[in-house]
Scaffold this motif. Sequence first.
Motif, PDB file in Angstrom:
ATOM      1  N   PHE A 173       0.857  -1.190   0.000  1.00  6.86           N
ATOM      2  CA  PHE A 173       0.000   0.000   0.000  1.00  6.86           C
ATOM      3  C   PHE A 173       0.889   1.234   0.000  1.00  6.86           C
TER       4      PHE A 173
ATOM      5  N   VAL B  32      -4.840   9.331  -0.737  1.00  5.60           N
ATOM      6  CA  VAL B  32      -4.884   8.642   0.564  1.00  5.60           C
ATOM      7  C   VAL B  32      -4.468   9.659   1.620  1.00  5.60           C
ATOM      8  N   GLN B  33      -3.258  10.159   1.483  1.00  6.89           N
ATOM      9  CA  GLN B  33      -2.820  11.269   2.335  1.00  6.89           C
ATOM     10  C   GLN B  33      -3.290  12.582   1.713  1.00  6.89           C
TER      11      GLN B  33
ATOM     12  N   TRP C  60      -8.270  -2.942  11.324  1.00  8.74           N
ATOM     13  CA  TRP C  60      -7.670  -2.948   9.984  1.00  8.74           C
ATOM     14  C   TRP C  60      -8.769  -2.692   8.949  1.00  8.74           C
ATOM     15  N   PRO C  61      -8.547  -1.785   7.980  1.00  9.56           N
ATOM     16  CA  PRO C  61      -9.632  -1.468   7.034  1.00  9.56           C
ATOM     17  C   PRO C  61      -9.988  -2.668   6.158  1.00  9.56           C
TER      18      PRO C  61
ATOM     19  N   PRO D 204     -10.515   4.965   7.677  1.00 13.69           N
ATOM     20  CA  PRO D 204      -9.981   3.964   8.602  1.00 13.69           C
ATOM     21  C   PRO D 204      -9.340   4.646   9.816  1.00 13.69           C
TER      22      PRO D 204
ATOM     23  N   PHE E  90       3.699  -1.373  15.027  1.00 13.23           N
ATOM     24  CA  PHE E  90       2.260  -1.329  14.742  1.00 13.23           C
ATOM     25  C   PHE E  90       1.819   0.071  14.314  1.00 13.23           C
TER      26      PHE E  90
ATOM     27  N   LEU F 122       3.676   2.170  12.672  1.00 10.12           N
ATOM     28  CA  LEU F 122       4.124   2.348  11.282  1.00 10.12           C
ATOM     29  C   LEU F 122       3.254   1.552  10.311  1.00 10.12           C
ATOM     30  N   ALA F 123       2.864   0.343  10.739  1.00 13.90           N
ATOM     31  CA  ALA F 123       2.050  -0.492   9.851  1.00 13.90           C
ATOM     32  C   ALA F 123       0.677   0.126   9.618  1.00 13.90           C
TER      33      ALA F 123
ATOM     34  N   LEU G   2      -0.021   3.369   9.657  1.00 14.33           N
ATOM     35  CA  LEU G   2       0.065   4.768   9.238  1.00 14.33           C
ATOM     36  C   LEU G   2      -0.542   5.002   7.844  1.00 14.33           C
ATOM     37  N   ALA G   3      -0.065   4.266   6.847  1.00 14.31           N
ATOM     38  CA  ALA G   3      -0.480   4.547   5.469  1.00 14.31           C
ATOM     39  C   ALA G   3      -1.953   4.229   5.252  1.00 14.31           C
ATOM     40  N   VAL G   4      -2.437   3.129   5.806  1.00 19.84           N
ATOM     41  CA  VAL G   4      -3.835   2.769   5.560  1.00 19.84           C
ATOM     42  C   VAL G   4      -4.791   3.756   6.226  1.00 19.84           C
ATOM     43  N   SER G   5      -4.270   4.545   7.140  1.00 18.92           N
ATOM     44  CA  SER G   5      -5.106   5.570   7.772  1.00 18.92           C
ATOM     45  C   SER G   5      -4.947   6.917   7.092  1.00 18.92           C
ATOM     46  N   GLY G   6      -4.158   6.961   6.040  1.00 16.87           N
ATOM     47  CA  GLY G   6      -3.983   8.217   5.315  1.00 16.87           C
ATOM     48  C   GLY G   6      -2.972   9.140   5.957  1.00 16.87           C
ATOM     49  N   GLY G   7      -2.064   8.580   6.725  1.00 19.66           N
ATOM     50  CA  GLY G   7      -1.060   9.408   7.407  1.00 19.66           C
ATOM     51  C   GLY G   7       0.303   9.252   6.766  1.00 19.66           C
ATOM     52  N   GLY G   8       1.160  10.231   7.033  1.00 22.87           N
ATOM     53  CA  GLY G   8       2.529  10.191   6.521  1.00 22.87           C
ATOM     54  C   GLY G   8       3.507  10.006   7.665  1.00 22.87           C
ATOM     55  N   PRO G   9       4.772   9.770   7.356  1.00 19.98           N
ATOM     56  CA  PRO G   9       5.775   9.529   8.398  1.00 19.98           C
ATOM     57  C   PRO G   9       5.908  10.690   9.389  1.00 19.98           C
TER      58      PRO G   9
ATOM     59  N   LEU H 158      -4.156  13.121  13.055  1.00 23.12           N
ATOM     60  CA  LEU H 158      -4.334  12.891  11.620  1.00 23.12           C
ATOM     61  C   LEU H 158      -4.936  14.118  10.956  1.00 23.12           C
TER      62      LEU H 158
END
Lengths: 595, 261
Positions: free
Chosen positions: A369, A401-402, B41-42, B56, B126, B128-129, B131-138, B204
């Motif tokens: 993803f 997404v972001q 998890w979405p 998510p 967890f 980090l895992a 982060l992306a599926v929730s629409g967040g960045g590093p 977020l």
Amino acid sequence: MVREGCYAPLLVSVENTGSRLQVTVRVEVTWGGLRGAVVQRSFTRHAFLPGGATRRIPFVVPILRGARSLKVAVSSNGLEVARQEVDLRALATSDRLVAGISSELSLDMVSALSGPDAPVRLVYPRVDDLPESWAGYDSVDMVVVHDTAFQQLRAAQAAALEAWVVTGGALVFTGGTGALQLGAAGLGRLLPVEITGLRERDDLPSLAAFLGFSRGPRGKMVIAESKVTAGAVVSSQDGLPTIVKRRLGRGSVWFTAFDPTLAPLDSWGGSRALWRRLSENDRQPALGAFSGSAVDDPWMKALLGNPPLGFPGSLAALAFAGGYLLLLLPFLSARISRRLRARLRAALLLCVAAAAACAGWLMFDRELFRSDARILDAARADVRSGDSVARVTEKIGLFGVQAGSAELPLDTADVAVDEAVRVGIPARTGSPLDPGLSIDTGRETTIRGISFPRFGSRLLVLNAVVSMPVEARVGSSAGSLLLSVSNGSARSLRRCFLVHAGRGYLVGDVAPSETVTRTFAPADGFLISSAEARLRLAGDARRASFLDQSEADTEPGRSRLFEGPGSVAGWLDDPLIAHVRPDRPALCLVVVEAR
Amino acid sequence: MRIARNPFLDEGVRTYFVQEAILRSYFALVGVIGLALLLWWPRASLDAVVRSGIFPATFTTVCIGLYVCLTYLGARYGSEGFSPEARGKVREYALLTQVSLASIVAGRTLFALLHTLFLLALGTPFLLASLAVSGGGPALMLPALLVIGAATFAVRMYGLLTLVLLERQVGRDLCLAAGIILFLVISSLVVPAVNPITALLSILPGDKAAEAPISLPFGSIPFFLLSVIMSLAAGLLLAGAVFASLRGIRRRERPDRGGTR
């Protein structure tokens, strides 16, 4: 004057009274957007201005209903050097527009086409001001070329006029003595005839017959003698073509050998009927032709499904969590690692956590993803055999997404960019103006600043006319169907099929510069009315779904693939207008109307 | 270097990476956060999420799950809930040895900080895992870790204070539970920005509070930062309170320092 709901041409005149400057001209249009949010679209062009020079920089801007203002700003090295604001509310009209290219205000009779609900206004643009983009003509229903006052159109202006006709416009060349100027003005390529001379006549009974009148115009009139080079004669007098029509794309080019603005034709009873016939077209403005969102758009739906555009499965998350726990287990069990020293145990646990963090990052943020925007691209190109140009509608769905922004470089410079409704978090009260998007036209055209919120989407609709020398001929012999497809373009047409008389016939791939001939027995074809047959023709469910959606979505006047007299359709691998690599294989259908 | 050779740091490492109950608590921590990740998890496709507008909440859930777990563990570790004999150790150090009280408190505080970082590291995979599926960045990792870490540190110091002040484990547990719940309820009602859960919910982008910085007399700071500052300040104040309490105990109970014992 600008027409609401259409693109409008805009000329920005910049005068440099100082030393030479490299300037950026920016035009911003604002209008009330979705849920009251103010949306802005900006267009930029870069120009070099020598000292003392005046440059006129052309733009084409969308004038949506509710457009409030238009701002023009000129900047150099980041500093704004000039600014002007135009109140669009005072200029916008909902009337139909006809453009008359004439050295005299002689076409006012065209306003007789006005109906009670649809008034027609005539505008007389200067030859030098004619748009260099086809979208600049989006707001006009008809262009009448009477004479060009012996001025020559620039090549871009003539090309824009031709492309506009391809999108469905009606172009009328009037005859008489003014016809002698047309070829020299750079419009010869568009003319359906070659002017050979002038002749004087006293009557035109064939014109009356063509329009269903009992009496034609009577009196001295100058008729342009011509030889038909393209199109068909729809009315002639004593072997002399008086009205010639040429189909070009979805539109038509007319030539009248006489000058309808002069006596006796201007006062003839059939004059209004003549203009009505010449102005007949079903062209819809390119702006605002599509509504809906990227997730609900029928073309996008074909790409969204099969395979779904989604998140990594729960199994991947389970495997990750389970793996991490299993790795930790030996170091957290006093029985397994009883002799491990405390500091070493702490260090090993940290190492496992760091390794798992890296693995989690790579798995869920890079491989399975990604948080950058997804781009889906679906397009349809319509070509009439012999025209060598295609009218393309390309839809680009951006799924963010972001929260962020994207930019899209375009392969074609003359593109009308539109946007359908956006879905996402609405702008909060008091938040800065939504930047919309910015179209930067230089050596290449790029759409910049396409911003979107977290889990938001945008649907851009690109309309263009591109060169596509593809031809198809269908004939029949002894009960068999003969097909010849010639691909003069630089792209391969994949999995082509012929649709004829309600049946579909598989043709196969046609490579660039290749001509393919096929003979089909009627039994070879699939009955196109069945969904199963369409699936066999298309090759996969995604394409079959696109065929259905594209057919259901066909705009007025656009050839319906499954109902026409004969069409060859094929698929292109890459997007036609956007210079991007989409996240799913692009769906680009080329429909060639066979001769 | 002096602080690195602090005996309380060494003792902390030997206690927290050897005792079976504490090692089991780490395993439980990772298990609970992993479960939260799986449960939130979405499952919908991306277009369904865009269409429905229901995003998510995996990252937020994992953050809050980690915060709740670390608050519980921080309170237990701080009050030595996993080793009941420990209270005697702290008091014995203060009463029976010549070790300075500053050294005791500094050692304990430093170990609390380092151990909190270790616990955050256990939860980071967890975060980090998810982060992306929730629409967040590093860039969101740092605010999340700061909010959770600062709040855990404050709770841990609060636990240490109860350890010094209260003799019975039951009393310490009740005092800790009441204090934490009261803090969360009152802060969410009166000053939401100080509440770590509110701060985590606002991390977020797209959430209302995330985009509204807090205006202070000297400028404005991001919404989450007030919670971090307040938690760190509270932790340091509690460390000061531990020091003052230990000094009081030493004066009262050591004859050579004027005590009654």
